[in-house]
Design a protein around this motif. Sequence first.
Motif, PDB file in Angstrom:
ATOM      1  N   HIS A 266      51.357 -13.082 -66.344  1.00 32.09           N
ATOM      2  CA  HIS A 266      51.507 -14.101 -67.376  1.00 32.09           C
ATOM      3  C   HIS A 266      51.728 -15.483 -66.754  1.00 32.09           C
ATOM      4  O   HIS A 266      52.517 -15.657 -65.849  1.00 32.09           O
ATOM      5  CB  HIS A 266      52.683 -13.787 -68.272  1.00 32.09           C
ATOM      6  N   GLU A 267      51.015 -16.431 -67.296  1.00 28.14           N
ATOM      7  CA  GLU A 267      51.234 -17.827 -66.960  1.00 28.14           C
ATOM      8  C   GLU A 267      51.373 -18.542 -68.283  1.00 28.14           C
ATOM      9  O   GLU A 267      50.509 -18.431 -69.140  1.00 28.14           O
ATOM     10  CB  GLU A 267      50.045 -18.404 -66.193  1.00 28.14           C
ATOM     11  N   GLY A 268      52.470 -19.213 -68.473  1.00 30.19           N
ATOM     12  CA  GLY A 268      52.625 -19.864 -69.759  1.00 30.19           C
ATOM     13  C   GLY A 268      53.746 -20.869 -69.804  1.00 30.19           C
ATOM     14  O   GLY A 268      54.386 -21.154 -68.790  1.00 30.19           O
ATOM     15  N   ASP A 269      53.969 -21.370 -71.000  1.00 34.27           N
ATOM     16  CA  ASP A 269      54.950 -22.410 -71.191  1.00 34.27           C
ATOM     17  C   ASP A 269      56.375 -21.905 -71.168  1.00 34.27           C
ATOM     18  O   ASP A 269      57.279 -22.577 -70.679  1.00 34.27           O
ATOM     19  CB  ASP A 269      54.706 -23.123 -72.531  1.00 34.27           C
ATOM     20  N   PHE A 270      56.591 -20.711 -71.697  1.00 32.84           N
ATOM     21  CA  PHE A 270      57.964 -20.249 -71.839  1.00 32.84           C
ATOM     22  C   PHE A 270      58.245 -19.068 -70.924  1.00 32.84           C
ATOM     23  O   PHE A 270      58.951 -18.133 -71.263  1.00 32.84           O
ATOM     24  CB  PHE A 270      58.248 -19.892 -73.302  1.00 32.84           C
ATOM     25  N   TYR A 271      57.681 -19.099 -69.798  1.00 31.30           N
ATOM     26  CA  TYR A 271      57.943 -18.159 -68.697  1.00 31.30           C
ATOM     27  C   TYR A 271      57.197 -18.790 -67.562  1.00 31.30           C
ATOM     28  O   TYR A 271      56.028 -18.539 -67.338  1.00 31.30           O
ATOM     29  CB  TYR A 271      57.432 -16.766 -69.053  1.00 31.30           C
ATOM     30  N   LEU A 272      57.862 -19.686 -66.889  1.00 32.53           N
ATOM     31  CA  LEU A 272      57.212 -20.603 -65.974  1.00 32.53           C
ATOM     32  C   LEU A 272      56.575 -19.920 -64.792  1.00 32.53           C
ATOM     33  O   LEU A 272      57.063 -18.903 -64.305  1.00 32.53           O
ATOM     34  CB  LEU A 272      58.232 -21.633 -65.468  1.00 32.53           C
ATOM     35  N   SER A 273      55.482 -20.511 -64.344  1.00 36.43           N
ATOM     36  CA  SER A 273      54.806 -19.978 -63.155  1.00 36.43           C
ATOM     37  C   SER A 273      55.053 -20.899 -61.983  1.00 36.43           C
ATOM     38  O   SER A 273      55.532 -21.964 -62.105  1.00 36.43           O
ATOM     39  CB  SER A 273      53.317 -19.825 -63.406  1.00 36.43           C
TER      40      SER A 273
END
Length: 127
Positions: free
Chosen positions: A120-127
């Motif tokens: 997952h790459e996203g706004d609310f689980y930062l990469s």
Amino acid sequence: MRDDFDYDDDFAQSFDDEEDDDDFGMTFEEDVYLMIREKLRDTIQEFKTKYPELKKLENAVSSFKVNAKNTDDSKFYPLAAKLLSEHIKPLTAESEEIQEIYDNMQADIARFKNQRAHGHEGDFYLS
């Protein structure tokens, strides 16, 4: 008696591959687990002032410990990720944000079984 260690043969590798530089000495499983922990930490730090319930998540993540002696990396890190996931799952009932973080984390945990899976790459689980 000849020593089995031959410097020229054992270290005649090219270290030009930039992708491998960051992961030198790490197994795939360790890398994925550390990435999950880093994403959790960064997400909590970024959003805990806006979403105070993330402080509970921060406490849960920081208090999480795994003790699995005599376990190799291929089993330890997937187990640690699963146990971490189970450790924070009760907090998902507390807020939509924690539920979203938990759900996004599951995409990265799936990578233990399928290395080609897209984490997952996203706004609310930062990469």
